[in-house]
Design an enzyme around this catalytic site. Structure first.
Site: not given
Length: 315
Positions: A141, A191
């Site tokens: 992340d 992502r």
């Protein structure tokens, strides 16, 4: 309601408000809408339900800004346990994990032996090894802009042994289009999200329209590249644009995927899955849900009224 975004993001780092909010049981009101539970079993059970409904999953053991070595190690242990359970229940093919590096030591000071960067790298390596043994992958992340360089440096190191490790880039940052170009190569999982952190204008776009334009530019780079784009958005317009761009660049389904957060637009998630798209749900769990919850409220402040009611009633 958009005027509430900045104060909500500021509250996401308020220890005083966190202490107040954390007296609520995790199952109450809006918290449960975004976080299905606190335990590994609750998270894996929720994953089973999603997979049975045709979804893919990425699980996040909640926690960030860890300033304690033991807590970082406990987070690593939680991921190892989770990955073992995913393998045991036959979910590893469709479920991976997302890891915030600040939860596994990145924020530790240099005075700690090895320093935060090295500790985070070694802890992330342990999680990547457990993921490979389980038959799945890890995505790192991205957090606020002060961690971007360190996170990408750790990504480069991890990909030497675990090239399947995924990256996250935030379209709100000025630098992201260039980062997309650097990462849009074969085998690279990226992502793309808009970004949920309160960033200064020196490094990030401030107007929503500028963030949207950046997101489209970055989409074009990723979909035209050789990597595997992971399109993280709930915006109907961005979903439509992404589909059109995928067609323009000759992308077959399965060479990219859509991602959405648990509890947000579930009917759209179902529609995409039923249409043949790969639809992955970002599923957070654990006791450290406060910062995550406040960022979700900042993205969709209309939910604040429901949250306040549950806070006052404490039911």
């Amino acid at each position: 309601m958009s005027l509430l975004r900045q104060p909500l993001l500021m509250l996401s780092r308020s220890r005083h408000v966190q202490e107040l909010v954390s007296t609520m049981p995790v199952s109450s009101g809006i918290v449960h809408s975004y976080v299905p539970g606190e335990t590994t079993d609750a998270a894996v059970t929720a994953s089973e339900e999603l997979v049975a409904g045709g979804m893919w999953v990425t699980l996040d053991f909640l926690g960030e800004d860890t300033l304690d070595v033991e807590q970082a190690e406990a987070t690593v242990a939680a991921y190892v346990e989770l990955l073992g359970e995913l393998a045991h229940r036959g979910l590893a093919r469709r479920a991976e994990v997302s890891v915030k590096l600040s939860a596994v030591g990145q924020a530790l000071p240099d005075s700690v032996a090895g320093g935060g960067h090295k500790i985070a790298l070694e802890n992330a390596r342990t999680i990547c090894r457990a993921a490979r043994n389980a038959g799945t992958t890890v995505t790192l992340d991205m957090e606020d802009h002060t961690t971007t360089d360190s996170t990408l440096a750790i990504l480069r190191e991890l990909r030497k042994d675990f090239p399947e490790t995924g990256a996250v880039l935030q379209a709100a940052l000025h630098r992201t289009e260039a980062d997309c170009r650097a990462l849009a190569h074969e085998g690279s999982r990226v992502r793309l999200c808009k970004g949920a952190y309160l960033e200064p204008e020196e490094v990030a776009f401030q107007d929503r329209i500028d963030v949207d334009r950046s997101y489209v530019r970055c989409l074009k780079v990723l979909l035209a590249g050789q990597g595997y784009p992971m399109i993280a958005t709930h915006d109907p317009r961005m979903i439509e644009i992404a589909g059109s761009l995928a067609s323009r660049y000759g992308r077959e389904r399965g060479t990219y995927e859509f991602q959405m957060l648990y509890g947000i637009r579930p009917l759209e998630q179902q529609r995409l899955a039923e249409s043949g798209e790969t639809m992955r749900v970002y599923l957070p769990y654990g006791t450290e849900w406060y910062g995550y919850l406040m960022r979700r409220l900042a993205e969709r402040p209309a939910n604040l009224s429901f949250f306040v009611k549950s806070l006052v009633s404490k039911k």
